[in-house]
Design a protein around this motif. Structure first.
Motif: not given
Ligand code: ATP
Ligand code: MG
Lengths: 304, 357
Positions: A52, A75-76, A80, A82, A86, A99, A103-104, B7, B11, B190, B193-195, B197-204, B357
């Protein structure tokens, strides 16, 4: 084999060096804990490891991937959580889990994870209506559902009640048995001591101790701890001169003496009390703990 | 693709469960349509028709007829020549013009009575019906023959449209603009609210998030359009001239333009609130300076350059033309080019300056 390799990692925010040349390795299947006062650089480290944030210097490999250039592949294969939860506020617990699972490549079934984090009854509740602890369990669950080879958990048990915390510890141990590696941060010393195979203590961005909890205790304390409360306060200088005492920590009336010779120390304490120079209450002797190491290394009071 | 669709669904759920979203993006334009439709479709309550009467040859019959007309409360009768009265009809000073022909009694032929009326106002059909009834009445009083006159209705399209016709494309333009502009604030939310960022930590991939937002905007645009057009058509009798694919094409293009402009604007916003502020400052003047609610000629000349620069002006132009068939004020090519320009430039700026960010 090492799942995580960090060499001389440095991360700056402007002038502030949040992480300063840290090096560590985490073995496959290990539960590794990072301890440190607020602002020590734990979250920053985690965020660099999961891709990140980009490091300013040093080398990082997670499962052999460089988090900066190969973040998608990385990431796959990791889950994680945090530090600040959120979520989409108007998805239910179950929808949020599903959801994330989506993603995985090979996620755990949502049903299973709901059970593990104890949210079966809340499955239909919108996330914005969850209590703090329920929300925390949900975000931990969302990391777990990835079925990633490494779980990065930034303060996973903060805000949980004692049962829920112990419950998660069991889940983490179970995941470890399944072969997962867990990298977590925590402020709870008993958690680190109970859960972690090894811990690193970080302060001002530098690692100041690293090893198994017992190793750290032995390295830093040959002494045992004598705890007492002195009713009318007392003179620290007198206590420091007691036989065997190497260090005195006093907060209000609560005093901890670290002693290499507990018997001599206590005998002398009793003597002081007999002479009415000290009113001792609640005397207790215990082995030094990880918390003692932490406090010794990072200073006594909590920094904001 | 499956990841993306999931997604989008998630959403969408998150958004529509927020009642405010529904209110602002669906209910508000609908209310607007009803409210202004009611105000501008005019004349409920004290109905009054201006009827021009042209008498070719004053005689017994025309006197009897005029006397009957005089008894109808809702009518104001004007006398004049055919040319004069038709001109007044064109200027919307008359609802209809009736020509009383010379009557040759004794002939068996039916006598056609031409009635010119402004077809763009549905209320005038009532007038035609009323006139037929008056003729029937007069006939019965005169002889026992059942049919002498037939009212020969001649619709005349008045030059200027009714206000409610003009209003429908205007409301749709406004709704699309607001959907695009205010909708983009969600990305700031989004992020705040760091949403993100959270999604950024997934492979999406991050782009999925933005694209799902855009797809949802387009869906909502389609819903809005359908509702507004249905209400316009069935409640206020607005005639839609364009085909569905033309309308949807224009609507999607317009939505895309304003989504991009929205994203460009919110690159400067740190918080949801400041995002709303920026958008508000931009959209409010745009709404009134674009001529979507009243013809551009009504605006003072010194504002013309502003009007010509505003994208909403051109979306309004396209939608008016596609929906109710007014001729293009600037030409379709100009409209498309200018809107396309806004789309491209704001997209480039948004991508250049947006911070994740
Ligand atoms: N985005 C940021 N911009 C600037 N400074 C930051 C940022 N994030 C963290 N810092 C600073 O970097 C330092 C390390 O922060 P970090 O969040 O890593 O601490 P931490 O060990 O996780 O603390 P805590 O126990 O409170 O979670 C702190 O001094 C913090 O103020
Ligand atoms: Mg932290």
């Amino acid at each position: 084999m090492a799942s995580i390799v960090v060499r001389e990692l440095t991360k700056r925010y402007g002038k502030l060096t949040a992480v300063n040349q840290i090096s560590l390795e985490v073995e496959d299947g290990e539960i590794f804990g990072m301890l440190g006062p607020n602002g020590a650089g734990k979250t920053t480290t985690v965020e660099v490891l999961v891709g990140l944030r980009d490091a300013d210097a040093g080398e990082v490999r997670v499962l052999g991937f460089d988090p900066t250039t190969e973040s998608v592949q990385l990431k796959r294969s990791i889950g994680v959580q945090l530090q600040m939860p959120t979520l989409f506020p108007r998805l239910t617990v179950e929808e949020s889990l599903r959801l994330n699972a989506n993603f995985f490549p090979d996620p755990f079934p949502a049903e299973q994870v709901l059970e593990w984090v104890g949210l079966k009854e809340q499955r239909k509740v919108y996330t914005y209506k969850l209590s703090g602890g329920q929300l925390q369990r949900l975000v931990v669950g969302m990391a777990i559902i990835s079925n990633g080879r490494i779980l990065f958990l930034d303060e996973p048990t903060t805000g949980l009640d004692p049962q829920a915390r112990r419950n998660l510890w069991d889940v983490f141990h179970m995941l470890q048995k399944m072969g997962k590696t867990i990298f977590l941060t925590t402020h709870y010393m008993e958690e680190a001591q109970y859960l972690c195979d090894r811990v690193a203590i970080i302060d001002h961005g530098s690692i100041i101790a690293l090893g198994t909890p017992n190793q750290l205790i032995c390295d830093h304390f040959e002494e045992k701890a004598v705890e007492l409360s002195a009713m009318d306060g007392c003179d620290e200088a007198i206590l420091e001169k007691l036989p065997g005492v190497t260090k005195v920590q006093a907060a209000h009336n609560q005093i901890t003496l670290y002693s290499t010779n507990v018997e001599a120390t206590i005998r002398e304490l009793m003597q002081l009390e007999a002479e009415n120079r000290l009113a001792v209450n609640d005397l207790a002797i215990r082995k030094a703990s990880l918390e003692d190491v932490f406090l010794k290394l990072t200073g006594r009071s909590i920094r904001q | 693709m499956k990841i993306f669709l999931n997604l989008v669904v998630a959403t969408l759920k998150d958004m529509v469960r927020d009642k405010m979203t529904i209110f602002w993006f669906i209910l508000f334009p609908v209310l607007f349509m009803f409210l202004f439709g009611m105000i501008f479709s005019g004349g409920s309550g004290n109905v009054n028709f201006d009827l021009g009467v042209v008498v070719e040859q004053p005689d017994f019959f025309s006197q009897a007829f005029l006397a009957n007309l005089g008894q109808v409360e809702m009518l104001t009768v004007h006398h004049g020549t055919l040319e004069g009265e038709l001109e007044a009809l064109g200027q919307q000073k008359r609802n209809a013009v009736l020509v009383l022909p010379q009557v040759q009694f004794g002939s068996d032929e039916e006598i056609a009575v031409p009635v010119y009326y402004d077809a763009s106002n549905q209320a005038n059909k009532v007038l035609i019906f009323m006139l037929s009834e008056i003729f029937n009445h007069v006939e019965r009083g005169m002889q026992n023959r059942a049919r002498i006159f037939t009212v020969d209705a001649k619709p005349v399209q008045a030059e200027s449209l009714r206000d409610v016709d003009y209003l429908l494309p205007g409301i749709l333009s406004m709704a699309l603009m607001q959907l695009g502009l205010f909708g983009s604030v969600r990305l700031v939310y989004l992020r705040q609210k760091r949403i993100l960022k959270s999604l950024g930590a997934t492979p999406l991939p991050r782009t999925h998030i933005v694209f799902s937002e855009i797809v949802i905007r387009l869906l909502m645009a389609a819903v809005q359009t359908t509702l507004i057009i249905l209400i316009g058509h069935f409640v206020f009798d607005v005639k839609i001239v364009g085909s569905w694919w033309q309308v949807l094409g224009a609507v999607f293009f317009g939505a895309a333009v304003f989504v991009s402009i929205g994203y460009m604007l919110v690159t400067f916003a740190k918080t949801e609130e400041s995002g709303h502020g920026i958008i508000q400052v931009v959209q409010f003047p745009m709404m009134f300076l674009s001529g979507i609610f009243f013809p551009l000629e009504f605006l003072p000349a010194f504002l013309k350059p502003v009007v010509r620069a505003i994208p909403l002006t051109y979306l309004g132009d396209i939608l008016r033309s596609v929906l109710i068939g007014t001729p293009y004020a600037f030409g379709l090519t100009t409209d498309l080019l200018i809107l396309g320009g806004w789309l491209t430039v704001s997209l480039i700026l948004a991508i250049r300056f947006w911070r994740w960010e």
